[in-house]
Design an enzyme around this catalytic site. Sequence first.
Site, PDB file in Angstrom:
ATOM      1  N   TYR A  85      14.512 -14.662  -7.187  1.00  0.00           N
ATOM      2  CA  TYR A  85      13.552 -15.038  -8.228  1.00  0.00           C
ATOM      3  C   TYR A  85      13.494 -14.028  -9.363  1.00  0.00           C
ATOM      4  CZ  TYR A  85      12.093 -19.090  -5.654  1.00  0.00           C
ATOM      5  OH  TYR A  85      12.092 -20.320  -5.049  1.00  0.00           O
TER       6      TYR A  85
ATOM      7  N   LEU B  32      12.172 -31.639  -0.672  1.00  0.00           N
ATOM      8  CA  LEU B  32      12.679 -32.573   0.328  1.00  0.00           C
ATOM      9  C   LEU B  32      13.116 -33.852  -0.374  1.00  0.00           C
ATOM     10  CD1 LEU B  32       9.798 -31.813   2.782  1.00  0.00           C
ATOM     11  CD2 LEU B  32      12.182 -31.082   3.015  1.00  0.00           C
TER      12      LEU B  32
ATOM     13  N   GLN C 170      14.205 -37.941  -0.889  1.00  0.00           N
ATOM     14  CA  GLN C 170      13.623 -39.229  -0.515  1.00  0.00           C
ATOM     15  C   GLN C 170      14.406 -39.799   0.680  1.00  0.00           C
ATOM     16  OE1 GLN C 170      13.794 -41.499  -4.063  1.00  0.00           O
ATOM     17  NE2 GLN C 170      12.590 -43.180  -3.277  1.00  0.00           N
TER      18      GLN C 170
ATOM     19  N   ARG D  34       9.017 -42.510  -3.739  1.00  0.00           N
ATOM     20  CA  ARG D  34       8.996 -41.150  -4.289  1.00  0.00           C
ATOM     21  C   ARG D  34       7.613 -40.539  -4.116  1.00  0.00           C
ATOM     22  NH1 ARG D  34      11.974 -43.983  -8.334  1.00  0.00           N
ATOM     23  NH2 ARG D  34      14.154 -43.388  -8.332  1.00  0.00           N
TER      24      ARG D  34
ATOM     25  N   ALA E 164      13.195 -31.682 -11.656  1.00  0.00           N
ATOM     26  CA  ALA E 164      13.836 -32.949 -11.250  1.00  0.00           C
ATOM     27  C   ALA E 164      13.333 -33.454  -9.902  1.00  0.00           C
ATOM     28  CB  ALA E 164      15.346 -32.782 -11.193  1.00  0.00           C
ATOM     29  N   THR E 165      12.756 -32.563  -9.106  1.00  0.00           N
ATOM     30  CA  THR E 165      12.330 -32.952  -7.750  1.00  0.00           C
ATOM     31  C   THR E 165      11.286 -34.068  -7.810  1.00  0.00           C
ATOM     32  OG1 THR E 165      12.657 -30.654  -7.107  1.00  0.00           O
ATOM     33  CG2 THR E 165      11.430 -32.024  -5.567  1.00  0.00           C
TER      34      THR E 165
ATOM     35  N   ASP F  78      16.758 -43.252 -15.390  1.00  0.00           N
ATOM     36  CA  ASP F  78      16.500 -44.700 -15.363  1.00  0.00           C
ATOM     37  C   ASP F  78      16.958 -45.326 -16.687  1.00  0.00           C
ATOM     38  OD1 ASP F  78      13.975 -44.509 -13.087  1.00  0.00           O
ATOM     39  OD2 ASP F  78      14.387 -42.816 -14.382  1.00  0.00           O
ATOM     40  N   SER F  79      16.688 -44.637 -17.790  1.00  0.00           N
ATOM     41  CA  SER F  79      17.100 -45.160 -19.105  1.00  0.00           C
ATOM     42  C   SER F  79      18.623 -45.193 -19.201  1.00  0.00           C
ATOM     43  CB  SER F  79      16.513 -44.284 -20.225  1.00  0.00           C
ATOM     44  OG  SER F  79      15.111 -44.278 -20.140  1.00  0.00           O
TER      45      SER F  79
ATOM     46  N   ARG G  34      20.647 -45.560 -16.674  1.00  0.00           N
ATOM     47  CA  ARG G  34      21.080 -46.687 -15.827  1.00  0.00           C
ATOM     48  C   ARG G  34      20.926 -48.004 -16.578  1.00  0.00           C
ATOM     49  NH1 ARG G  34      17.950 -44.258 -10.547  1.00  0.00           N
ATOM     50  NH2 ARG G  34      19.727 -43.170  -9.638  1.00  0.00           N
TER      51      ARG G  34
ATOM     52  N   ARG H 114      20.910 -48.431 -19.880  1.00  0.00           N
ATOM     53  CA  ARG H 114      21.902 -48.490 -20.963  1.00  0.00           C
ATOM     54  C   ARG H 114      23.280 -48.852 -20.411  1.00  0.00           C
ATOM     55  NH1 ARG H 114      21.605 -42.933 -23.789  1.00  0.00           N
ATOM     56  NH2 ARG H 114      23.136 -43.878 -25.181  1.00  0.00           N
TER      57      ARG H 114
ATOM     58  N   HIS I 265      20.821 -48.700 -27.237  1.00  0.00           N
ATOM     59  CA  HIS I 265      19.630 -47.866 -27.414  1.00  0.00           C
ATOM     60  C   HIS I 265      18.459 -48.575 -26.741  1.00  0.00           C
ATOM     61  CE1 HIS I 265      21.984 -45.336 -29.957  1.00  0.00           C
ATOM     62  NE2 HIS I 265      22.415 -46.420 -30.574  1.00  0.00           N
TER      63      HIS I 265
ATOM     64  N   HIS J 200       8.557 -42.230 -13.177  1.00  0.00           N
ATOM     65  CA  HIS J 200       9.906 -42.348 -12.610  1.00  0.00           C
ATOM     66  C   HIS J 200       9.697 -42.907 -11.209  1.00  0.00           C
ATOM     67  CE1 HIS J 200      13.936 -41.545 -11.279  1.00  0.00           C
ATOM     68  NE2 HIS J 200      13.547 -40.649 -10.393  1.00  0.00           N
TER      69      HIS J 200
HETATM   70  P1  NAD Z   1      18.831 -31.675  -0.887  1.00  0.00           P
HETATM   71  O1  NAD Z   1      18.105 -31.739   0.412  1.00  0.00           O
HETATM   72  O2  NAD Z   1      20.293 -31.873  -0.913  1.00  0.00           O
HETATM   73  O3  NAD Z   1      18.528 -30.264  -1.588  1.00  0.00           O
HETATM   74  C1  NAD Z   1      17.265 -29.674  -1.648  1.00  0.00           C
HETATM   75  C2  NAD Z   1      17.471 -28.178  -1.613  1.00  0.00           C
HETATM   76  O4  NAD Z   1      16.192 -27.555  -1.812  1.00  0.00           O
HETATM   77  C3  NAD Z   1      18.028 -27.665  -0.288  1.00  0.00           C
HETATM   78  O5  NAD Z   1      19.186 -26.899  -0.515  1.00  0.00           O
HETATM   79  C4  NAD Z   1      16.885 -26.834   0.287  1.00  0.00           C
HETATM   80  O6  NAD Z   1      17.331 -25.715   1.037  1.00  0.00           O
HETATM   81  C5  NAD Z   1      16.180 -26.406  -0.998  1.00  0.00           C
HETATM   82  N1  NAD Z   1      14.806 -25.980  -0.776  1.00  0.00           N
HETATM   83  C6  NAD Z   1      13.849 -26.558   0.007  1.00  0.00           C
HETATM   84  N2  NAD Z   1      12.717 -25.835  -0.036  1.00  0.00           N
HETATM   85  C7  NAD Z   1      12.951 -24.792  -0.864  1.00  0.00           C
HETATM   86  C8  NAD Z   1      12.172 -23.706  -1.321  1.00  0.00           C
HETATM   87  N3  NAD Z   1      10.908 -23.553  -0.922  1.00  0.00           N
HETATM   88  N4  NAD Z   1      12.728 -22.827  -2.165  1.00  0.00           N
HETATM   89  C9  NAD Z   1      14.009 -22.976  -2.589  1.00  0.00           C
HETATM   90  N5  NAD Z   1      14.806 -23.984  -2.194  1.00  0.00           N
HETATM   91  C10 NAD Z   1      14.279 -24.886  -1.343  1.00  0.00           C
HETATM   92  O7  NAD Z   1      18.099 -32.724  -1.849  1.00  0.00           O
HETATM   93  P2  NAD Z   1      18.699 -33.346  -3.183  1.00  0.00           P
HETATM   94  O8  NAD Z   1      19.425 -34.588  -2.860  1.00  0.00           O
HETATM   95  O9  NAD Z   1      19.382 -32.274  -3.956  1.00  0.00           O
HETATM   96  O10 NAD Z   1      17.355 -33.797  -3.937  1.00  0.00           O
HETATM   97  C11 NAD Z   1      16.475 -32.827  -4.470  1.00  0.00           C
HETATM   98  C12 NAD Z   1      15.295 -33.497  -5.149  1.00  0.00           C
HETATM   99  O11 NAD Z   1      15.736 -34.194  -6.295  1.00  0.00           O
HETATM  100  C13 NAD Z   1      14.571 -34.536  -4.275  1.00  0.00           C
HETATM  101  O12 NAD Z   1      13.194 -34.415  -4.452  1.00  0.00           O
HETATM  102  C14 NAD Z   1      15.067 -35.852  -4.845  1.00  0.00           C
HETATM  103  O13 NAD Z   1      14.154 -36.915  -4.594  1.00  0.00           O
HETATM  104  C15 NAD Z   1      15.138 -35.482  -6.306  1.00  0.00           C
HETATM  105  N6  NAD Z   1      15.893 -36.396  -7.165  1.00  0.00           N
HETATM  106  C16 NAD Z   1      15.373 -36.639  -8.383  1.00  0.00           C
HETATM  107  C17 NAD Z   1      15.993 -37.519  -9.262  1.00  0.00           C
HETATM  108  C18 NAD Z   1      15.361 -37.783 -10.614  1.00  0.00           C
HETATM  109  O14 NAD Z   1      15.773 -38.694 -11.342  1.00  0.00           O
HETATM  110  N7  NAD Z   1      14.363 -37.017 -10.996  1.00  0.00           N
HETATM  111  C19 NAD Z   1      17.188 -38.141  -8.872  1.00  0.00           C
HETATM  112  C20 NAD Z   1      17.723 -37.839  -7.632  1.00  0.00           C
HETATM  113  C21 NAD Z   1      17.060 -36.978  -6.767  1.00  0.00           C
END
Ligand code: NAD
Length: 314
Positions: free
Chosen positions: A68, A83, A85, A91, A121-122, A151-152, A154, A156, A171, A178
């Site tokens: 960090y 974590l 989905q 979500r 992004a999570t 989503d946008s 996808r 397009r 466009h 989301h």
């Molecule tokens: P993944 O399980 O492959 O990766 C998650 C990572 O986070 C792992 O490596 C894990 O060790 C790490 N992690 C967990 N807790 C942690 C902490 N406290 N500190 C640091 N690292 C930590 O999951 P993924 O497939 O990479 O998906 C990640 C996230 O992205 C999910 O929430 C998923 O839903 C989201 N996602 C978002 C979109 C979007 O459009 N916003 C699209 C796809 C996925």
Amino acid sequence: MKEHINRVAVIGTGAVGCSYAYSLINQGVVEELVLIDVNEAKAEGEAMDLNHGMPFAPSPIKVWSGSYEDCGAADVVVITAGLPQKPGETRLDLVAKNTKIFKQIVSSVMKSEFNGIFLVATNPVDILTYVTYKESGLPKERVIGSGTLLDSARLRFAIGQYLNVDTRNIHAAIIGEHGDTELPVWSCSSVGIEPLQTVLEKNKNVNKECLDDIFVKVRDAAYHIIERKGATYYGIGMSLVRITKAILNNENSILTVSSYLNDEYGHRDVYVGVPCIINRSGIREVIELQLDEKEKEKFDHSVNVLKDIIKSVQ
Ligand code: NAD
């Protein structure tokens, strides 16, 4: 004069974080990239693997697995940790688990004296971007969620396929949460510089029902992909790179991201996907679209769903 070195820190080196890192390197966007994960060995292995492709990258990039403390000098911190989905899980089901993880991550980043831009992004992304904003104390403009950019994209892509037109000339945008309550803004969509409505009227094989079908497939795309391969990551990785480029290159680009609303669209104290102008200072401006009555109704519903979840998190 000392040249500024662009540094991005990625927290979470899972499928999404690594797809982002891989795409960032291949597009030569930054000079420094630090990978951080609670699973330190994973971050280390990913950094090693990515470094071995460096002779073929468009520009030299220093990549390492760090801590960090390395966020202090970062321009952008991208959070993809948490974590994922699970099949059948919405979500929003993830909210409590990932909020807890986020509070710890954001406070660790802020201890490094980070003063850049957070990109989240999570999932659930709108809620976790709000949590990041509150927890970091940074100005709202410097906390951005990927929102409905994927989503946008996808949408397009799907319209482009349907009309057999380059997707980059479509466009169109999806706004709102989301997730399940998001909505397409047909009233503001165009193909090149021609309104989508005009294209539909000219082309008898294409009608409003086809568009509704396209939207439903786009809205549920994550579920369909997760059913087949367990997770989605390439599309979001590239979406995050697009936002990063808009920031670092001071592009003033219009992208549909999750932004804090401060009375725009008649809402406040919520993060939600809306078109925004993005540059080096983050979100320069939220664009207020002239939604038609039905769109406004659906957007309000989507925002209210998010507000209710925020209340439950608080
Ligand atoms: P993944 O399980 O492959 O990766 C998650 C990572 O986070 C792992 O490596 C894990 O060790 C790490 N992690 C967990 N807790 C942690 C902490 N406290 N500190 C640091 N690292 C930590 O999951 P993924 O497939 O990479 O998906 C990640 C996230 O992205 C999910 O929430 C998923 O839903 C989201 N996602 C978002 C979109 C979007 O459009 N916003 C699209 C796809 C996925």
